[in-house]
Scaffold this motif. Structure first.
Motif: not given
Length: 245
Positions: A28-53
């Motif tokens: 919806r157009g928001y910029r996102i700060a994704l916090h995680c503790q143990n799920s760093i691989a999943e959060a990093t992949a999600l962040c990469a998808d967002f930044n590609r878009a």
């Protein structure tokens, strides 16, 4: 609230409901700060998808919310990167049983750190930044903040504290910052520990006779962020009517 440049910090955003909220709001157009503790691989992949878009539309922040130094670095890091904060979603949670007779201080700390202490201190740190943009806080509670779950006394106490946090901050931060909460029922089954009989018992106790979908939580969050301009201090149960029983 415009979402063309607005920034959302979501705790526990690497997986499950937190990741779904992040994807929905990013779409919806928001910029996102994704916090995680143990799920760093999943959060990093999600962040990469967002930044590609959309380039530079997301960052990943890893922190143990039970560690005050790591927790307290989150808001300054978001501000240093994006220069603003419009929405804080306190989604991260710890959940496990604490039967009377076998509960330790470490159990208490783990449940209260994630479900009560961190949401309070993150809200405190975020409040002046949110106020600049007429922003809001959305807490992810649980229907068990109002109804006890057997053998989960400490979890229920911590979630009840987060419910009081929602109502108290709604008064203290008004009129500049709105503070509301969502109390999900059965949305996603736990990844382990639920038998088919236990799942059926939950469905039998739910008037709508089905589990919810993550999109139900996303729609509730969108409402509280974008459309509920005259709502604060509210706890919205998204539970198929289960609290009624």
């Amino acid at each position: 609230m415009t979402n063309t440049s607005a920034v959302v910090l979501i705790t526990g955003a690497g997986r499950r409901i937190g990741a779904a909220l992040a994807a929905d709001l990013h779409g919806r157009g928001y910029r996102i700060a994704l916090h995680c503790q143990n799920s760093i691989a999943e959060a990093t992949a999600l962040c990469a998808d967002f930044n590609r878009a959309r380039p530079d539309s997301a960052i990943t922040l890893q922190a143990d919310l039970g560690n005050p130094a790591q927790r307290d670095a989150l808001i300054p890091t978001v501000m240093a990167h994006f220069g603003r904060l419009d929405v804080l979603i306190n989604n991260a949670s710890s959940f496990f049983p604490t039967p009377i007779g076998s509960t330790s201080d470490a159990d208490w700390d783990a449940l209260f750190d994630a479900n009560a202490r961190a949401p309070f201190f993150l809200s405190q740190a975020a409040a002046p930044h949110l106020a600049k943009n007429k922003g809001c806080i959305v807490n992810l509670l649980d229907i068990f903040a109002e109804r006890p779950k057997p053998a989960h006394t400490v979890y229920g106490m911590a979630k009840a504290a987060q419910g009081m946090l929602t109502q108290s901050l709604a008064l203290e931060l008004a009129p500049a910052v709105r503070v509301n909460a969502i109390a999900p029922g059965a949305i996603l089954w736990p990844e382990s520990g639920k038998t088919q009989a236990q799942k059926q018992a939950i469905l039998d106790a739910t008037p709508l006779a089905r589990i919810g979908e993550v999109d139900d939580i996303c729609k509730a969050a969108r409402f509280l962020i974008e459309d509920a301009a005259y709502c604060t201090g509210q706890i919205l149960a998204v539970d198929g009517g289960r609290l009624l029983r």
